[in-house]
Every structure is written in C-alpha cells, then in structure tokens.
Scaffold this motif. Structure first.
Motif, PDB file in Angstrom:
ATOM      1  N   ASN A  48       0.842  -1.037  -0.144  1.00  0.00           N
ATOM      2  CA  ASN A  48      -0.009   0.101   0.088  1.00  0.00           C
ATOM      3  C   ASN A  48       0.763   1.352   0.029  1.00  0.00           C
ATOM      4  OD1 ASN A  48      -2.357  -1.535  -0.060  1.00  0.00           O
ATOM      5  ND2 ASN A  48      -2.723  -1.281   2.043  1.00  0.00           N
ATOM      6  N   GLN A  53      -1.586   3.831  -1.706  1.00  0.00           N
ATOM      7  CA  GLN A  53      -2.907   3.860  -0.921  1.00  0.00           C
ATOM      8  C   GLN A  53      -2.757   4.353   0.401  1.00  0.00           C
ATOM      9  OE1 GLN A  53      -5.768   2.734  -1.767  1.00  0.00           O
ATOM     10  NE2 GLN A  53      -5.715   1.552  -3.662  1.00  0.00           N
ATOM     11  N   PRO A  73      -3.000   6.904  -5.994  1.00  0.00           N
ATOM     12  CA  PRO A  73      -2.801   5.589  -6.466  1.00  0.00           C
ATOM     13  C   PRO A  73      -2.943   5.859  -8.209  1.00  0.00           C
ATOM     14  CG  PRO A  73      -4.188   5.293  -4.579  1.00  0.00           C
ATOM     15  CD  PRO A  73      -3.851   6.855  -5.013  1.00  0.00           C
TER      16      PRO A  73
ATOM     17  N   ASP B 497     -10.344   2.115  -9.663  1.00  0.00           N
ATOM     18  CA  ASP B 497      -9.372   3.098  -9.030  1.00  0.00           C
ATOM     19  C   ASP B 497      -8.110   2.612  -9.401  1.00  0.00           C
ATOM     20  OD1 ASP B 497      -9.263   5.372  -7.424  1.00  0.00           O
ATOM     21  OD2 ASP B 497      -7.777   3.814  -6.305  1.00  0.00           O
TER      22      ASP B 497
END
Lengths: 252, 616
Positions: A48, A53, A73, B497
């Motif tokens: 992440n 993220q 992202p 996304d």
C-alpha cells in the motif's frame, strides 16, 4: 541491470506498531521479485505504501528515478504501475473483452466521451492482450460466469493495459488449484521477460516463490530480514526459524 | 431570559416525541437493514388510535397513560403483521424492494385511516391531570410539555435496560453490529426480526399517541414525520439509540429557536444540519461505518446488448402507434399519455444514476422541480418565451445537480440516499417557504406553451418527440465510454481506481447528466399543465420515480420505461375515476409486484424468455 523500482528506508507505524520498519529494496527490469513473510509481517502495508494507498511516515519510492511518494494511486498507475488483487476484482456486468477495454479507455483518457460506442474502441488492442493471456476464445463471455483461474488471467490482461513498467501482484495465485498456479506464474514470467516488465509479488505458496522468483525478500515484523536469490534465502537460518516456527513446510 | 428558557423546554418536549419515532426506526434498520418508510404511518396510526380511545373513554390520569400504552401496543401488533405478512417474504429481495414494499404499506394505512376517521384534522383531547399550565420565570408552559420532557429520557432508560440487561437486548445489539454473525451462531432470526419490528412499531405508536394532547392527528402526518425521523436517525447514526436521542434534542431545539431567528427558513434548517453532519461525520454523530456484507452480492446484470430484432420491432410498433393516437383518441387519453412521456423521461434519467451508476437517489425530484420552477419563474417574471424557458430548465437542473452532487457522491449506500433526500427537501423547503418569490403552496399559474403548441395535439407530438429523443440519448450514452466507465465504477470501485478511473468524479458527472434530463422532464410538465406547485419537488415525486424504475426492473434498460408507463397509467386511471379505495388498490398492486417480480417486470420477462448462459 536497470533498476525500475527502488524503495528506500520506508517506514510506517500504526499507533505503536511498526508495520514497516526501514525497508529498502530494488526491483530490476524483466525480473520477478517475491516478497514473503508470515502473516502480519507488513507485506500488505508495504504494498500500500508502494501504490499510494497509504502515505509512508518516512522514506521514498522511486519508479525509473521518479518519486512516487505523495502521488495518488491513480497518478502512480498512469506512470506505469499495474495491480492485481488477492481476490479478483473485475467488472461483473461486462464481458471479458469489455473489461480489458475499460483499462484502455482509461489509459487513453476517454472516460467521459459520449460520441463513440465502446464496441468501436480499442477492440484490436484488447483482443491482442486477451490473446497473450490465452483468453481470446472467451472474449464475449460475461466476466461473472468465468472460472476463477480464468478470472485471474483476465486481471492480468487488464493490468497490462497501461503498458506498465511494473506489476504489483498481491498473492497472484491465492485460491487456485496447484496446477493452475504454476501455469499462471509461468505465463506471468513469460510476459515479464518478453516485455521487460518487472513484477513484485507477495505469495504464501513456496513452490510458486522458488519456482518463479528471480529474487526474494523476506519481511518479519515490519523489518526486512533477508534478501537474495531463492537458494540463498532458502538456506538463511533466520528465515528457516521464522517459517518453521509458524508451522509452514519449507522443504524444497 | 425566561422566554428563551421556555422556548428551550418546548424544544425538549418536541424532541421527546421525535426521539420515540426515530428510535423505533433506528432499531428496525439496525437489525433488519430495512429503511421502513411506513414508520410514519405507524406513528399516525398511534395518534388516531389513542385519539379514539381517549375521546371514547375520557379516562382519568392513570387511564390516560394506559390508553397511550394500549395504542402503542396495538400499533406494535400492526408492525408484527406487516413483518410476518409481507417483509418476511422479501428479505431475500434486493434491499430497495423492501423500501418500495413499505411505501405500498403507507398507501394502504393512509386509506384505512381516512376511511375510519375521515379527512378532517382532529384536535386531541387534553391529558387528564396535566391539562393546566405551569409558570416558569413568569412564562407559561403547558404541564403536558413537562411530562413529554420526562418521557423521552425515561424511554431511553428503559431501552438501555432492555438492551443491556436482557438476553434479547444483547442479541439485538449483536445483530445491529453484525447480523450475519448472529445468524451463524444459530439465533432464531425470524423471531428476532419480528420482535424487533414489534418494538420499533410500538415506539412509533407511542410517539404518535403521546403527542395527541399537543398536536392532534391528521392524514399528512405520516409523510411529514417520516422526513424528520430520517433526519434524526441519520444525524444520530443509523442503529444508534443514544445518537437518535442526541439528534432529536438537536433538531428539537433547532426547530424551537430556528423559528425565532429564521422564521422563513425553519424547514431548510433541519435538512441543512443533516447535510453538514453527513459531510463532517459520514456515519452520523454516534454511528459506525457499515460493516461490509459477507453474503455473496446480488448477481450482476448480464452484459449490455444492443436491442435485438424483437425488441426493436416492438419499439417501432409502439412509436408508430403513439404517432397515430391523436388521430382517433380523446384529449383525455392524450393528457394521460403526455404524463406518461414526462415520467418515462424522469424515470429513465433516474435509472441512469441508479442502474449503471449504482447510486440510489432519494431526491431526484429536486432536479425535476428545479427544471420546472426555472421555466415557470422565467416565464412569470421575465416573460421569457417557452422555447428559451425550456432550454433553461436542464441547465438550471444541471447546476443544482452540480452543487448537490459534489457533496452527495462523497457518500454511498443509505447515506448517499439520505443526503440526496436532504438536498431535495432543502429545495422543496425553499420553494414552499419563499412565498414572495415562488408563491409557495399557491404555485405559479398560467405558464402555457407558445401559440404553435397551444393545441393538445401539437403539444402531444412535441412531448412525444422530445421524450423519444432524450430517451434515445440517455440509452445511447450507456453504450459509450461515459456509460461504461460509470458502470465500471459501480461494478468494482477497487478495480476502477486501480486502472486510473476517478470513480467519484465519474459519478458526479453522471449525477449532473441525469439531473439535466430530469430538469427537462419537469419543464415539459409545467407547460403541459400550465402551472407548477411545490409537490413537484416533494418526497412522493422522488419515491414515484424510484418505484417506476424498480417495478420495471433496475437491471434492464427498458424497465424504467415500462415501469413509468404502467405506474403513471395506473395512478392516473385509479385517481381520476375515483375508484373506491384507490390508494389501497395501488398499494396492494405494488406489494403484489414486489413479491411476484423481485427483478422487476422487464427483468422477469427477460429471465423468462432469454435465459442467459449457464442459467445465470
């Protein structure tokens, strides 16, 4: 060897827990790097941090020398980082072909176009990608009725849509039968080499790791405790301790 | 000073009544995940039953409270009947169908109440033993207000005891937190749901019965109170009883003091507070983020296909028939058909954000109404020609959707629905209360089309062609990247996304796009009726749209068209012929459709005649 991705001194804490503690590594072009470690080692957090993220508490991530920390992202994706998920995420109300077309539409910034029909856009490009992952015959089928292994291949094709430099694959073979696992990883490895893409993947299946990774890094409690060629990591005493302690079999 | 204190106490007293109904709504939602639109009807029923008991028996002080409790118990049993007879059959249906079902219940209860107690507003008898006023700081306050102030915290205490000291209460709390886990532990869910419905309905009935000495009973209270109850539940946090209590006090005081500061804006205030709370705390003051359901989601619809030959011929035939209608039919038929065209456009525009967008708006009437009022105001104040006023409507509606949508798409699910409802109610309140400009409840009259469209037949063709063109554009858009990418964001926000799609921005644009078409529908309506009223922005208008889309089939493209045509034809026919108990009949038809066709009518037909691959 050219370095595609380099993570330098990445740090991230949640409250008092150091989820990622001063981790540095590099991914080289055309190579597969496996990130392994027991549950809770910090693999997901590390992922992440790489894909934007989560913001790291410190450290940097560079893609071809460009700093990724601070980018969203979506921006990171546009720079050439593709992703696949542990549990497949596809567009269930679309066909296989349309799923791949979505990534191409987004890549070519066509998201709000209302003039052309989707059926006339990027069909050949999408078919070429499906051809490469062996899903061309199923292009017209609905994604919602595919077998799980096929879904994984579709995801791979979707992730290739933005001509990525790097693929981040979170447990790419989770939930698959042993034979399918080997096939999918072989396919991934072939694509990686022919297109000079790099792959960073997490994995619990040691057969997959030792069968396909060029390099392995091992995380434990947020810290990087070993890295090197699969053989070297396999023989590392510390790594063996962690895995034997957690009950996993580590024999080749 | 004393005056403000009295005002404060009055606020607390009304907060108690609001808390009772909101608490019931919140408990029911927490456990069953049903947004019970009929909760206001249960409240109304409580009011009427207690009125009847109190006027027939004229009891003493103790008898008064026994009568109130008895009314609440009767309403609780009505709740049980609704749960066992209806909702239990549709727990497996999509969540929205349950909402539509409760709307059918509203129509039936409203009709029954009208039949038993008549149309006239009833003034409640005073409460025995509490009929005087007390003097505080030189100002008078009805004794009954003090009783109400006590009642709220008292009920809160009792609920707390039940929830924390009984096994049943523990199960209710557990189910509110994680319904599936409670089911997995072998708890008898059927009994739990029924008993929770009893408790929720009991509280609604108690709220309605207890406010009788203050407010009386009328036939509009069901929808008036449900809007307030939703605000309180959402502000407090869905499923949180303490949150509902806090929110009730906030809203009660806001109403009490707001009327002093902004007498013209009392209605706006409440919804503005809700909008602000949702933006700062998207799950309400004391609510928690919804736990993701582990149950396998609904099967996605099959991939989009161009209409096949059969459907295309059917469409062509229908259009040809519609073109021929004026040659042999009466004005009355044309009027109904124009209504249908308008609602088809409204429903198809709603479907655009509901289906492919995956955003269930409870306030689509806002954009319909904005378009309608934009046209009417332009014609009334500036004498704008019809053609220009018609073009202005979608622009103004899109501007409204631009602002409201920007906030709304930040939320999802029930909270998105509630925020869109709030914005629609804010729009309605402004239209309703800003009498100097919008003429409020009197409406704006004499808004007729240009001379070349003055005959019914000319306007019929005009409305038909405009609707066909818009529906074509909306439908075609679904096949373009804009439609597909919007659907991608609904299918898997995570994947969308990850391939660089800005899902929120896409939803926002879809919201604006759909809003513009709703605005145009509103404008066509104004010029067909020659007038506009606040009703065009009100909750029932939004709900009608939802029903058309859902009854037709949200997962199909023709569903909203069929749903709108059937629903409009049915209501127009039932109401204009003054069919006996027409609301109940409409309600019963809705319930029957909900139970028989959980995929909507067109969805049912499609599944029947075009079985998809592998029977999926």
């Amino acid at each position: 060897m050219t370095v595609v991705l380099s993570a330098n001194n990445l740090r991230k804490s949640f409250g008092g827990v150091k989820a990622v503690d001063d981790v540095s590594f590099e991914v080289e072009a055309g190579r597969l790097l496996a990130m392994i470690g027991p549950n809770g080692a910090g693999k997901t957090t590390c992922f992440n941090l790489l894909n934007g993220q989560l913001p790291p508490d410190g450290g940097s991530v560079e893609l071809d020398g460009k700093e990724l920390v601070g980018l969203t992202p979506r921006e990171i994706w546009r720079l050439g980082v593709g992703r696949t998920f542990q549990i497949t995420a596809t567009f269930g109300s679309m066909t296989v072909l349309e799923n791949v077309q979505m990534t191409l539409l987004s890549y070519h910034k066509q998201n709000v176009s209302i003039t052309t029909m989707v059926s006339d856009l990027y069909v050949d490009e999408a078919m070429a990608l499906l051809e490469r992952v062996g899903m061309a015959e199923q292009a017209e089928r609905a994604c919602s009725i595919l077998a799980y292994g096929d879904l994984k291949r579709v995801e791979l094709a979707v992730a290739l849509g933005n001509e990525p430099r790097l693929l981040l694959m979170d447990e790419p073979t989770a939930g698959m039968a042993p034979r399918e696992r080997i096939e999918l990883m072989q396919l991934t490895a072939d694509i990686v080499r022919e297109r000079n893409i790099s792959v960073l993947f997490t994995e619990h299946d040691m057969d997959v790791v030792f069968g396909h990774a060029d390099q392995v890094i091992v995380l434990n409690r947020g810290a990087l405790i070993a890295q090197g060629k699969p053989e070297e990591v396999r023989n590392d005493v510390q790594v063996q301790e962690i895995y034997l302690g957690s009950g996993s079999t580590f024999a080749a | 000073m004393g005056f403000y204190f009295i005002q404060f106490l009055t606020g607390l007293a009304s907060a108690s009544s609001l808390f009772l109904i909101a608490a019931g709504l919140s408990i029911i939602f927490g456990v069953t995940r049903i947004l019970n639109f009929a909760h206001g009807s249960l409240y109304m029923l409580g009011a009427y039953i207690s009125y009847w008991l109190l006027t027939t028996l004229s009891p003493g002080p103790i008898g008064f409270w026994l009568a109130v409790l008895l009314s609440a118990t009767v309403v609780g049993l009505v709740g049980v009947i609704i749960e066992m007879g209806l909702l239990r059959r549709i727990y497996q249906s999509p969540e929205l169908f349950q909402l539509i079902a409760t709307f059918g219940v509203i129509l039936i209860i409203s009709d029954i109440t009208r039949a038993i107690w008549g149309e006239t507003d009833l003034v409640g008898p005073r409460a025995a033993g509490l009929s005087d006023a007390v003097t505080i700081f030189g100002h008078k306050l009805p004794e009954y207000d003090l009783a109400m102030i006590v009642l709220g915290p008292l009920v809160l205490g009792v609920i707390w005891l039940i929830f924390h000291r009984t096994r049943w209460g523990t199960l209710v709390r557990a189910a509110t937190e994680d319904r599936e886990m409670v089911g997995a532990l072998g708890v008898n869910q059927a009994f739990l749901f029924t008993s929770v419905f009893f408790m929720g309905a009991f509280l609604a009935g108690l709220g309605g019965a207890a406010q009788i000495p203050k407010g009386g009973a009328d036939l509009l209270m069901d929808l008036n109170v449900i809007a307030e109850a939703f605000v309180i539940v959402v502000v407090g946090g869905m499923g949180s009883i303490l949150g509902a209590f806090l929110a009730a006090i906030i809203i009660g005081e806001l109403n009490a003091f707001g009327i002093l500061v902004f007498p013209q804006m009392t209605l706006v205030l409440m919804f503005a507070v809700m909008a602000i709370v949702l933006l700062i705390r998207p799950w309400g003051l004391l609510g928690r983020p919804e736990t993701a359901s582990r149950a396998p989601g609904e099967a996605p619809e099959p991939p989009l296909q161009r209409a096949d030959k059969a459907v295309r011929s059917l469409f062509t035939a229908t259009i040809l028939l519609l073109l021929l209608v004026p040659l042999f039919s009466s004005d009355f038929i044309m009027v109904i058909l124009i209504d249908i065209f308008i609602f088809v456009l409204f429903a198809v525009s709603l479907h655009f954000i509901m289906g492919p967008g995956g955003l269930v708006s409870f306030g689509h009437a806002a954009y319909y109404g904005l378009g309608a009022y934009a046209s009417a105001l332009l014609v009334h104040y500036l004498g704008t020609p019809m053609e220009l006023a018609l073009i202005a409507a979608p622009i103004v509606a899109a501007a409204g959707a631009f602002i409201f949508g920007w906030f709304s798409v930040r939320l999802s699910g029930v909270y998105f629905a509630m925020l869109t409802l709030a914005f629609a109610q804010i729009t309605w309140s402004i239209v309703f209360q800003w009498g100097e400009f919008t003429y409020g409840d009197d409406g704006i009259l004499n808004i007729w089309p240009s001379a070349w469209l003055s005959s019914k037949m000319a306007y019929y063709y005009f409305a038909l062609i405009l609707t066909l063109a818009c529906v074509y554009v909306l439908r075609r858009t679904l096949f373009t990247p804009f439609g597909y990418i919007t659907r991608a964001g609904r299918d898997s926000p995570l994947r969308a996304d990850a391939i660089g799609i800005n899902v929120q921005r896409q939803q926002w644009l879809a919201f604006i796009f759909a809003g513009a078409f709703a605005g145009l529908a509103g404008s066509i309506y104004v010029f067909s009726k020659g007038s506009v009223f606040p009703d065009q922005v009100a909750i029932p208008q939004s709900i009608d749209g939802l029903m058309m889309v859902l009854l037709g089939g949200v997962k199909t493209l023709t569903g909203p068209i069929v749903g709108a045509a059937m629903f409009t034809a049915l209501t127009d026919w039932l109401s204009s012929n003054e069919v006996w108990f027409w609301r109940s009949i409409l309600g019963a038809i809705i319930l029957a459709l909900v139970i028989l066709f959980p995929q909507g009518i067109v969805g049912f037909v499609r599944d029947k005649f075009r079985p998809s691959e592998e029977g999926g």
